[in-house]
Design a protein around this motif. Structure first.
Motif, PDB file in Angstrom:
ATOM      1  N   GLY A 242      24.821   2.146 -22.561  1.00  0.00           N
ATOM      2  CA  GLY A 242      24.454   3.529 -22.841  1.00  0.00           C
ATOM      3  C   GLY A 242      25.516   4.535 -22.455  1.00  0.00           C
ATOM      4  O   GLY A 242      25.455   5.189 -21.424  1.00  0.00           O
ATOM      5  N   VAL A 243      26.529   4.669 -23.297  1.00  0.00           N
ATOM      6  CA  VAL A 243      27.585   5.651 -23.035  1.00  0.00           C
ATOM      7  C   VAL A 243      27.706   6.595 -24.229  1.00  0.00           C
ATOM      8  O   VAL A 243      27.275   6.279 -25.326  1.00  0.00           O
ATOM      9  CB  VAL A 243      28.956   4.975 -22.800  1.00  0.00           C
ATOM     10  N   THR A 244      28.285   7.769 -23.981  1.00  0.00           N
ATOM     11  CA  THR A 244      28.509   8.692 -25.090  1.00  0.00           C
ATOM     12  C   THR A 244      29.986   8.771 -25.467  1.00  0.00           C
ATOM     13  O   THR A 244      30.347   9.363 -26.467  1.00  0.00           O
ATOM     14  CB  THR A 244      28.006  10.099 -24.738  1.00  0.00           C
ATOM     15  N   GLY A 245      30.830   8.151 -24.648  1.00  0.00           N
ATOM     16  CA  GLY A 245      32.248   8.096 -24.972  1.00  0.00           C
ATOM     17  C   GLY A 245      32.950   9.411 -24.761  1.00  0.00           C
ATOM     18  O   GLY A 245      32.352  10.401 -24.362  1.00  0.00           O
ATOM     19  N   ARG A 246      34.279   9.387 -24.995  1.00  0.00           N
ATOM     20  CA  ARG A 246      35.051  10.627 -24.895  1.00  0.00           C
ATOM     21  C   ARG A 246      35.612  10.932 -26.269  1.00  0.00           C
ATOM     22  O   ARG A 246      36.775  10.669 -26.578  1.00  0.00           O
ATOM     23  CB  ARG A 246      36.185  10.449 -23.890  1.00  0.00           C
ATOM     24  N   LEU A 247      34.750  11.489 -27.087  1.00  0.00           N
ATOM     25  CA  LEU A 247      35.080  11.673 -28.497  1.00  0.00           C
ATOM     26  C   LEU A 247      36.226  12.665 -28.686  1.00  0.00           C
ATOM     27  O   LEU A 247      37.088  12.484 -29.551  1.00  0.00           O
ATOM     28  CB  LEU A 247      33.835  12.143 -29.241  1.00  0.00           C
ATOM     29  N   ASP A 248      36.264  13.701 -27.859  1.00  0.00           N
ATOM     30  CA  ASP A 248      37.313  14.719 -28.015  1.00  0.00           C
ATOM     31  C   ASP A 248      38.694  14.148 -27.695  1.00  0.00           C
ATOM     32  O   ASP A 248      39.667  14.416 -28.403  1.00  0.00           O
ATOM     33  CB  ASP A 248      37.014  15.951 -27.163  1.00  0.00           C
ATOM     34  N   ASP A 249      38.746  13.319 -26.647  1.00  0.00           N
ATOM     35  CA  ASP A 249      40.033  12.705 -26.290  1.00  0.00           C
ATOM     36  C   ASP A 249      40.500  11.751 -27.390  1.00  0.00           C
ATOM     37  O   ASP A 249      41.692  11.718 -27.724  1.00  0.00           O
ATOM     38  CB  ASP A 249      39.913  11.928 -24.976  1.00  0.00           C
ATOM     39  N   ALA A 250      39.538  10.989 -27.934  1.00  0.00           N
ATOM     40  CA  ALA A 250      39.901  10.054 -29.003  1.00  0.00           C
ATOM     41  C   ALA A 250      40.429  10.815 -30.218  1.00  0.00           C
ATOM     42  O   ALA A 250      41.423  10.428 -30.833  1.00  0.00           O
ATOM     43  CB  ALA A 250      38.686   9.213 -29.390  1.00  0.00           C
ATOM     44  N   LEU A 251      39.772  11.910 -30.541  1.00  0.00           N
ATOM     45  CA  LEU A 251      40.200  12.714 -31.683  1.00  0.00           C
ATOM     46  C   LEU A 251      41.594  13.304 -31.445  1.00  0.00           C
ATOM     47  O   LEU A 251      42.452  13.293 -32.334  1.00  0.00           O
ATOM     48  CB  LEU A 251      39.184  13.835 -31.936  1.00  0.00           C
ATOM     49  N   ALA A 252      41.832  13.759 -30.228  1.00  0.00           N
ATOM     50  CA  ALA A 252      43.141  14.314 -29.887  1.00  0.00           C
ATOM     51  C   ALA A 252      44.223  13.256 -30.051  1.00  0.00           C
ATOM     52  O   ALA A 252      45.321  13.532 -30.552  1.00  0.00           O
ATOM     53  CB  ALA A 252      43.122  14.852 -28.454  1.00  0.00           C
ATOM     54  N   MET A 253      43.878  12.023 -29.650  1.00  0.00           N
ATOM     55  CA  MET A 253      44.844  10.930 -29.787  1.00  0.00           C
ATOM     56  C   MET A 253      45.156  10.642 -31.243  1.00  0.00           C
ATOM     57  O   MET A 253      46.310  10.407 -31.613  1.00  0.00           O
ATOM     58  CB  MET A 253      44.278   9.668 -29.141  1.00  0.00           C
ATOM     59  N   VAL A 254      44.094  10.655 -32.055  1.00  0.00           N
ATOM     60  CA  VAL A 254      44.271  10.400 -33.485  1.00  0.00           C
ATOM     61  C   VAL A 254      45.204  11.433 -34.090  1.00  0.00           C
ATOM     62  O   VAL A 254      46.149  11.117 -34.816  1.00  0.00           O
ATOM     63  CB  VAL A 254      42.900  10.431 -34.210  1.00  0.00           C
ATOM     64  N   VAL A 255      44.941  12.692 -33.763  1.00  0.00           N
ATOM     65  CA  VAL A 255      45.732  13.778 -34.330  1.00  0.00           C
ATOM     66  C   VAL A 255      47.190  13.685 -33.870  1.00  0.00           C
ATOM     67  O   VAL A 255      48.121  13.912 -34.632  1.00  0.00           O
ATOM     68  CB  VAL A 255      45.116  15.145 -33.943  1.00  0.00           C
ATOM     69  N   LYS A 256      47.359  13.288 -32.603  1.00  0.00           N
ATOM     70  CA  LYS A 256      48.707  13.212 -32.054  1.00  0.00           C
ATOM     71  C   LYS A 256      49.508  12.077 -32.687  1.00  0.00           C
ATOM     72  O   LYS A 256      50.679  12.225 -33.013  1.00  0.00           O
ATOM     73  CB  LYS A 256      48.616  12.992 -30.541  1.00  0.00           C
ATOM     74  N   SER A 257      48.840  10.926 -32.881  1.00  0.00           N
ATOM     75  CA  SER A 257      49.603   9.742 -33.280  1.00  0.00           C
ATOM     76  C   SER A 257      49.665   9.516 -34.784  1.00  0.00           C
ATOM     77  O   SER A 257      50.492   8.753 -35.259  1.00  0.00           O
ATOM     78  CB  SER A 257      48.999   8.503 -32.613  1.00  0.00           C
ATOM     79  N   ARG A 258      48.819  10.157 -35.562  1.00  0.00           N
ATOM     80  CA  ARG A 258      48.845   9.944 -37.007  1.00  0.00           C
ATOM     81  C   ARG A 258      49.009  11.268 -37.716  1.00  0.00           C
ATOM     82  O   ARG A 258      49.026  12.319 -37.104  1.00  0.00           O
ATOM     83  CB  ARG A 258      47.527   9.314 -37.459  1.00  0.00           C
ATOM     84  N   ARG A 259      49.008  11.177 -39.039  1.00  0.00           N
ATOM     85  CA  ARG A 259      49.077  12.448 -39.743  1.00  0.00           C
ATOM     86  C   ARG A 259      47.729  13.157 -39.666  1.00  0.00           C
ATOM     87  O   ARG A 259      46.688  12.550 -39.478  1.00  0.00           O
ATOM     88  CB  ARG A 259      49.534  12.240 -41.175  1.00  0.00           C
ATOM     89  N   GLU A 260      47.794  14.454 -39.817  1.00  0.00           N
ATOM     90  CA  GLU A 260      46.601  15.266 -39.607  1.00  0.00           C
ATOM     91  C   GLU A 260      45.490  14.900 -40.572  1.00  0.00           C
ATOM     92  O   GLU A 260      45.727  14.781 -41.767  1.00  0.00           O
ATOM     93  CB  GLU A 260      46.959  16.728 -39.842  1.00  0.00           C
ATOM     94  N   PRO A 261      44.277  14.780 -40.075  1.00  0.00           N
ATOM     95  CA  PRO A 261      43.167  14.551 -40.996  1.00  0.00           C
ATOM     96  C   PRO A 261      42.871  15.803 -41.828  1.00  0.00           C
ATOM     97  O   PRO A 261      43.104  16.923 -41.383  1.00  0.00           O
ATOM     98  CB  PRO A 261      41.996  14.224 -40.062  1.00  0.00           C
ATOM     99  N   LYS A 262      42.367  15.577 -43.029  1.00  0.00           N
ATOM    100  CA  LYS A 262      42.036  16.697 -43.915  1.00  0.00           C
ATOM    101  C   LYS A 262      40.665  17.263 -43.579  1.00  0.00           C
ATOM    102  O   LYS A 262      40.388  18.441 -43.780  1.00  0.00           O
ATOM    103  CB  LYS A 262      42.064  16.226 -45.379  1.00  0.00           C
ATOM    104  N   VAL A 263      39.778  16.374 -43.114  1.00  0.00           N
ATOM    105  CA  VAL A 263      38.398  16.771 -42.837  1.00  0.00           C
ATOM    106  C   VAL A 263      37.921  16.047 -41.585  1.00  0.00           C
ATOM    107  O   VAL A 263      38.309  14.903 -41.357  1.00  0.00           O
ATOM    108  CB  VAL A 263      37.482  16.355 -44.025  1.00  0.00           C
ATOM    109  N   ILE A 264      37.135  16.745 -40.771  1.00  0.00           N
ATOM    110  CA  ILE A 264      36.469  16.063 -39.651  1.00  0.00           C
ATOM    111  C   ILE A 264      34.962  16.175 -39.864  1.00  0.00           C
ATOM    112  O   ILE A 264      34.429  17.269 -40.058  1.00  0.00           O
ATOM    113  CB  ILE A 264      36.846  16.691 -38.294  1.00  0.00           C
ATOM    114  N   ILE A 265      34.284  15.024 -39.864  1.00  0.00           N
ATOM    115  CA  ILE A 265      32.829  15.015 -40.054  1.00  0.00           C
ATOM    116  C   ILE A 265      32.175  14.466 -38.796  1.00  0.00           C
ATOM    117  O   ILE A 265      32.556  13.394 -38.318  1.00  0.00           O
ATOM    118  CB  ILE A 265      32.436  14.128 -41.257  1.00  0.00           C
ATOM    119  N   THR A 266      31.218  15.200 -38.249  1.00  0.00           N
ATOM    120  CA  THR A 266      30.460  14.679 -37.112  1.00  0.00           C
ATOM    121  C   THR A 266      29.033  14.392 -37.560  1.00  0.00           C
ATOM    122  O   THR A 266      28.447  15.147 -38.317  1.00  0.00           O
ATOM    123  CB  THR A 266      30.416  15.696 -35.947  1.00  0.00           C
ATOM    124  N   VAL A 267      28.501  13.280 -37.088  1.00  0.00           N
ATOM    125  CA  VAL A 267      27.110  12.909 -37.393  1.00  0.00           C
ATOM    126  C   VAL A 267      26.357  12.838 -36.071  1.00  0.00           C
ATOM    127  O   VAL A 267      26.795  12.164 -35.147  1.00  0.00           O
ATOM    128  CB  VAL A 267      27.028  11.524 -38.070  1.00  0.00           C
TER     129      VAL A 267
END
Ligand SMILES: [Zn+2]
Lengths: 368, 130
Positions: A242-267
């Motif tokens: 039962g964890v919620t994770g660190r979604l913001d840190d993961a997203l920051a990593m994605v943005v830093k290491s890859r090309r910028e995403p065009k859209v971010i969708i949260t569910v």
């Protein structure tokens, strides 16, 4: 005026005064009695939560032959009574970073404390025990506050204080019953209503994933998928603990290491209004994340800086539903939510774009 | 509120209204007897009989309400699905089960099966049993 009539009138006036006074007293009495019944109910719920937590601790300790059981009770009670002090916000500069720091400290302190009590317990058990402690702590807090205001109102015979408390009871009852029903889910490790966002993300990975699942930040996974010519990066908490994770840190990593995403969708799961159906789905603009707001803030900041549009898919449910074992209505809405996600990706991005899909919520009972 | 607490409340509610009803019925019978036989010189029954009937009706209504009070009951469902042929198996989840957990191989094609969904379903309890 005849004598008899005067006395009769006087008697009537006195009676009316007494009646007016008595009706007010009866009103106060009734309100007090009703609040008393609820306070007692909250006390029982808290007691039950403590007992469930203790039982679970003993079970884990027994299974893993971890520790003398005698110390556990004392320590669990201390953990339940411990408080989280929110950072000072008179000077709001950097508030979110401070809040995040405190949250991480609290998280690791609690985990370490649990590990010291049951050192050989597996990670899943530790995380679920942590969730149990947190639910119990919240129940305890509600009970203590309600009792405080109840005692205060009674002490000063303040009808206004009591009426205010009385008018808040429906919301508190809702919250208490939500927390109460979360105990079963957390002690069994089964998915809850709030897991629905994670489950939608997990389904997406299963359907379109390319097999690779990496834990990019602690308790948070990133998986690459391909959907109709778009590269979709799915982020969610790891599970099945039962964890919620660190979604913001993961997203920051994605943005830093890859090309910028065009859209971010949260569910995510969202609270429904009384008139809405559970499992109904709503689309929105923005970030759908609950909690203290740190992750929401960080994702919004990141997206605003890079001008990435933010879309949200919300799955509606009642408060108690969000924390108890997933109901059938919500389970049936997963496919609908998935279709919505696919539609949003198709409509709001081009072939060849990178899209980030974030499954938000407590991922208890859901893997990957 | 938990199921046990609700059950307790239901039982207490029914008991209370049953008690009132059992106390008021002899009173009604007595008053009706007085009225019918004409021994009621003070005309007590004309005032108290309607009142007693009202109380009885109220208690009866309460009893009916208690009898109809539905206590939600749930059962847990786990759907295990074959990743290859789509064969489905419905069971009850065990503690520690999670979605996407690998289960025993599929009886049809022998490929691994996975937990597809875990949820709770409301069971329509018979009104009597609660
Ligand atoms: Zn098969």
């Amino acid at each position: 005026m005849p004598q008899g009539n005067f006395y009769e009138l006087l008697l009537w006036l006195i009676l009316l005064t007494i009646f007016a006074y008595a009706s007010r007293e009866i009103d106060i009495f009734r309100t007090i009695k009703e609040i008393e019944a609820y306070v007692e109910g909250f006390r029982r719920a808290t007691q039950k939560a403590i007992e469930t937590t203790l039982k679970e601790f003993r079970n884990v300790a027994k299974e893993t032959e971890s520790r003398r059981v005698s110390r556990i009770e004392e320590r669990v009670r201390e953990m339940v009574d411990s408080v989280f002090l929110e950072p000072e916000d008179k000077d709001p500069y950097g508030l979110m970073d401070k809040l995040k720091h405190l949250m991480l400290v609290e998280d690791s302190a609690l985990i370490n404390e649990i590990k010291s009590l049951v050192p050989r317990a597996p990670k899943v058990a530790v995380e679920n025990l942590k969730d149990l402690i947190e639910a119990t702590r919240q129940l305890n807090l509600i009970y203590k506050y309600v009792e405080h205001y109840y005692r205060l109102g009674k002490k000063f015979k303040s009808i206004w204080l009591l009426l205010q408390l009385h008018s808040l009871l429906p919301f508190l009852v809702e919250e208490v019953s939500a927390l109460e029903s979360s105990l079963e889910a957390f002690s069994k490790g089964l998915p809850i209503g709030d897991s629905v966002g994670c489950l939608v993300a997990a389904r997406f990975i299963q359907l379109y994933g390319k097999g690779e699942i990496r834990e990019v930040v602690e308790d948070t996974i990133l998986s690459k998928a391909e959907f109709k010519g778009r590269e979709v990066l799915v982020i969610k908490a790891k599970g099945p603990s039962g964890v919620t994770g660190r979604l913001d840190d993961a997203l920051a990593m994605v943005v830093k290491s890859r090309r910028e995403p065009k859209v971010i969708i949260t569910v995510d799961a969202a609270l429904k209004l009384e008139g809405e159906r559970s499992g109904s789905i709503a689309e929105g603009i923005g970030v759908a994340i609950g909690g203290l707001g740190v992750e929401k803030f960080n994702i919004e900041r990141l997206a605003t800086k890079l001008k990435i549009p933010l879309y949200a898919i919300l799955i509606k449910m009642a408060g108690p539903e969000a924390l108890s074992i997933m109901s059938k209505e919500i389970a049936l809405s997963i496919d609908k939510a998935l279709r919505r996600v696919e539609r949003v990706i198709e409509e709001r991005s081009e072939v060849g774009d990178t899209v980030v899909l974030v499954g938000v919520g407590n991922t208890i009972g859901v893997y990957p | 509120m938990s199921r046990e607490a609700l059950l307790k409340r239901k039982r207490r509610w029914i008991l209370l209204h049953l008690l009132v009803l059992m106390l008021i019925i002899p009173v009604i019978m007595g008053l009706a007897y007085m009225l019918a036989e004409g021994i009621d010189t003070e005309r007590v029954s004309t005032v108290y009989l309607p009142l007693a009937i009202l109380v009885a009706a109220y208690a009866g209504l309460g009893l009916w309400k208690g009898y109809r009070m539905e206590i939600p009951n749930y059962r847990l469902v786990e759907i295990v699905k074959c990743t290859n042929c789509g064969y489905e198996n419905v069971t009850t989840p065990k503690v520690g089960d999670y979605i996407n957990m690998e289960k025993e191989p599929c009886p049809k094609c022998g490929r691994p099966m996975k937990v597809f969904l875990i949820y709770r379903e409301r069971v329509r309890s018979s009104k009597k049993g609660g």
